[in-house]
Design a protein around this motif. Structure first.
Motif, PDB file in Angstrom:
ATOM      1  N   HIS A 124       0.829  -1.062  -0.195  1.00  8.70           N
ATOM      2  CA  HIS A 124      -0.124  -0.051  -0.113  1.00  8.70           C
ATOM      3  C   HIS A 124       1.002   1.265   0.017  1.00  8.70           C
ATOM      4  O   HIS A 124       1.134   1.897   1.089  1.00  8.70           O
ATOM      5  CB  HIS A 124      -0.824  -0.069   1.180  1.00  8.70           C
ATOM      6  N   TRP A 125       1.252   1.675  -1.303  1.00  5.61           N
ATOM      7  CA  TRP A 125       2.271   2.630  -1.344  1.00  5.61           C
ATOM      8  C   TRP A 125       1.580   3.887  -1.320  1.00  5.61           C
ATOM      9  O   TRP A 125       0.896   4.357  -2.034  1.00  5.61           O
ATOM     10  CB  TRP A 125       2.980   2.502  -2.662  1.00  5.61           C
ATOM     11  N   GLY A 126       1.948   4.770  -0.127  1.00  3.37           N
ATOM     12  CA  GLY A 126       1.619   6.134  -0.075  1.00  3.37           C
ATOM     13  C   GLY A 126       2.055   7.077  -1.158  1.00  3.37           C
ATOM     14  O   GLY A 126       3.091   6.889  -1.927  1.00  3.37           O
ATOM     15  N   TYR A 152      -1.756   3.588   4.316  1.00  5.76           N
ATOM     16  CA  TYR A 152      -2.768   3.401   3.745  1.00  5.76           C
ATOM     17  C   TYR A 152      -3.628   4.518   3.099  1.00  5.76           C
ATOM     18  O   TYR A 152      -4.018   4.482   2.090  1.00  5.76           O
ATOM     19  CB  TYR A 152      -3.791   2.392   4.440  1.00  5.76           C
ATOM     20  N   GLU A 153      -4.074   5.344   4.036  1.00  4.83           N
ATOM     21  CA  GLU A 153      -4.584   6.550   3.736  1.00  4.83           C
ATOM     22  C   GLU A 153      -4.103   7.289   2.572  1.00  4.83           C
ATOM     23  O   GLU A 153      -4.813   7.773   1.645  1.00  4.83           O
ATOM     24  CB  GLU A 153      -5.001   7.262   5.017  1.00  4.83           C
ATOM     25  N   ASN A 154      -2.772   7.573   3.031  1.00  6.26           N
ATOM     26  CA  ASN A 154      -2.041   8.405   1.465  1.00  6.26           C
ATOM     27  C   ASN A 154      -1.951   7.523   0.440  1.00  6.26           C
ATOM     28  O   ASN A 154      -1.733   8.204  -0.565  1.00  6.26           O
ATOM     29  CB  ASN A 154      -0.684   8.589   2.416  1.00  6.26           C
ATOM     30  N   SER A 155      -1.976   6.017   0.400  1.00  4.38           N
ATOM     31  CA  SER A 155      -2.247   5.590  -0.864  1.00  4.38           C
ATOM     32  C   SER A 155      -3.411   5.688  -1.801  1.00  4.38           C
ATOM     33  O   SER A 155      -3.416   5.655  -2.901  1.00  4.38           O
ATOM     34  CB  SER A 155      -2.112   4.021  -0.546  1.00  4.38           C
ATOM     35  N   LYS A 156      -4.336   6.559  -1.202  1.00  3.72           N
ATOM     36  CA  LYS A 156      -5.542   6.790  -1.601  1.00  3.72           C
ATOM     37  C   LYS A 156      -5.775   8.193  -2.297  1.00  3.72           C
ATOM     38  O   LYS A 156      -6.536   8.813  -2.639  1.00  3.72           O
ATOM     39  CB  LYS A 156      -6.924   6.510  -0.777  1.00  3.72           C
ATOM     40  N   PHE A 183       9.399   9.173  -5.249  1.00  4.82           N
ATOM     41  CA  PHE A 183       9.320   7.796  -5.878  1.00  4.82           C
ATOM     42  C   PHE A 183      10.554   7.101  -6.011  1.00  4.82           C
ATOM     43  O   PHE A 183      10.320   5.857  -5.573  1.00  4.82           O
ATOM     44  CB  PHE A 183       8.551   8.025  -7.224  1.00  4.82           C
ATOM     45  N   TRP A 184      11.546   7.460  -6.187  1.00  4.67           N
ATOM     46  CA  TRP A 184      12.582   6.654  -6.433  1.00  4.67           C
ATOM     47  C   TRP A 184      13.228   6.349  -5.105  1.00  4.67           C
ATOM     48  O   TRP A 184      13.998   5.397  -4.691  1.00  4.67           O
ATOM     49  CB  TRP A 184      13.819   7.649  -7.396  1.00  4.67           C
ATOM     50  N   LYS A 185      13.297   7.210  -3.967  1.00  2.00           N
ATOM     51  CA  LYS A 185      13.514   6.900  -2.676  1.00  2.00           C
ATOM     52  C   LYS A 185      13.039   5.893  -2.213  1.00  2.00           C
ATOM     53  O   LYS A 185      13.394   4.939  -1.618  1.00  2.00           O
ATOM     54  CB  LYS A 185      13.363   8.123  -1.729  1.00  2.00           C
ATOM     55  N   GLU A 186      11.420   5.758  -2.434  1.00  2.00           N
ATOM     56  CA  GLU A 186      10.780   4.730  -1.979  1.00  2.00           C
ATOM     57  C   GLU A 186      10.946   3.312  -2.480  1.00  2.00           C
ATOM     58  O   GLU A 186      11.001   2.323  -2.112  1.00  2.00           O
ATOM     59  CB  GLU A 186       9.062   4.989  -2.029  1.00  2.00           C
TER      60      GLU A 186
END
Length: 333
Positions: free
Chosen positions: A99-101, A109-113, A132-135
């Motif tokens: 569940h990627w924020g 989870y909430e940030n994934s939406k 994006f690349w950091k994650e």
């Protein structure tokens, strides 16, 4: 078309990553052996106070073949890695989702939406690109721990891709496919994460427009929590996209499918994964036990020593000639 691998003694689809680890190849071979014959029981586990595995064991006397894990909480992701190692050592198969924020907004989870401009991910210098690349790199380091431990993973990123509630699915199939292919190329070709089996996950109604192609996908299938939706329809829609050879899984469900009914109607799920916490608690106890006791369902105690049973062997001269001829016919067609 993809080459067919005969090295295990019978025709099987090869993994998309030609450099896949021996363990990943063995798991993929096992899943293909089971596909169309039996479905594996799967259970998603949470990390916030409810022990789903104990609940299943207490309810059925058995454990699932597949344990679901989630890189949703950065503070607990190392625990998910430990759980994956332990499950493989115990004889089961781990699957990991994320569940990627939304990049540059935050994790969880909430940030994934939340919605972001996906195009900015591909523009150097933007906060979205940096985040994006950091994650992506952080998760690669976690997955490398599993690679070093020789643990194969059913890797299920960007799940429920056409559901329109996670950031990766809010801006249409073309941007989604660019995200998928970017991750695939980085993890496979740059990070050499050869222990991953790439799992593509629709929601409710599979749609070919969202499919990045066989060269980036090993297993496909849908989710649904809608009891009234035809599960046969979801299976057939996925099959129309990926064909007859690729295993099709029921990635998340609110209640496990009836194995006898599923196979009778032609919905030969490779596995199902029951969702965690309240969803599991709401499954009627009799149904859960019926599913786990069914001859068509593989539980942990029925999983063979996959690495030993499906170790790759070098084909003999006659098999090599047959492979060459098959591949030639494939090219000519």
């Amino acid at each position: 078309m993809f080459a067919i691998d005969h090295s295990y003694g019978q025709a099987r689809l090869s993994l998309s990553n030609k450099n896949a680890s021996a363990e990943a190849k063995a798991v993929y071979a096992y899943l293909q052996d089971m596909y169309g014959k039996k479905m594996l029981a799967g259970q998603m586990t949470s990390n916030w106070g409810f022990d789903e595995l104990k609940y299943v064991l207490d309810s059925t006397g058995k454990l699932p073949a597949i344990r679901g894990l989630d890189f949703v909480d950065s503070a607990k992701n190392n625990n998910e890695v430990k759980f994956a190692k332990a499950w493989w050592k115990q004889g089961g198969i781990p699957t990991i989702m994320w569940h990627w924020g939304a990049p540059a907004i935050g994790s969880g989870y909430e940030n994934s939406k939340k919605e972001i401009d996906i195009d900015k991910i591909f523009q150097q210098g933007t906060p979205e690109h940096t985040a994006f690349w950091k994650e992506l790199k952080e998760k690669a380091q976690l997955l490398k721990k599993l690679k070093r431990a020789k643990v194969p993973v059913l890797w299920r990123p960007f799940h429920e891709l056409n559901g329109n509630w996670f950031w990766w699915g809010k801006q249409g199939p073309d941007r989604f496919k660019r995200l998928w292919i970017t991750m695939y190329n980085y993890y496979v070709h740059d990070q050499h994460l050869d222990n991953l089996i790439w799992v593509h996950c629709y929601m409710d109604k599979p749609d070919a427009a969202w499919y990045p192609g066989r060269e980036y996908v090993d297993i496909a299938g849908p989710d649904t929590y809608q009891p009234g939706l035809s599960r046969k329809g979801m299976y057939e829609q996925t099959r129309a996209i990926v064909g007859d050879t690729m295993p099709i899984a029921f990635h998340e469900c609110g209640i496990p499918p009836d194995p006898a009914k599923s196979f009778a109607e032609g919905s030969k799920w490779s596995w199902f994964m029951q969702w965690h916490t309240d969803h599991l608690k709401k499954v009627p106890a009799a149904h859960l036990k019926y599913v786990y006791d069914h001859d068509l369902v593989v539980t942990l105690d029925k999983v063979p020593n996959i690495k030993k049973a499906y170790r790759e062997r070098r084909p003999n001269i006659f098999e090599r000639v047959k492979i060459a001829l098959d591949n030639l016919v494939t090219v000519l067609l």
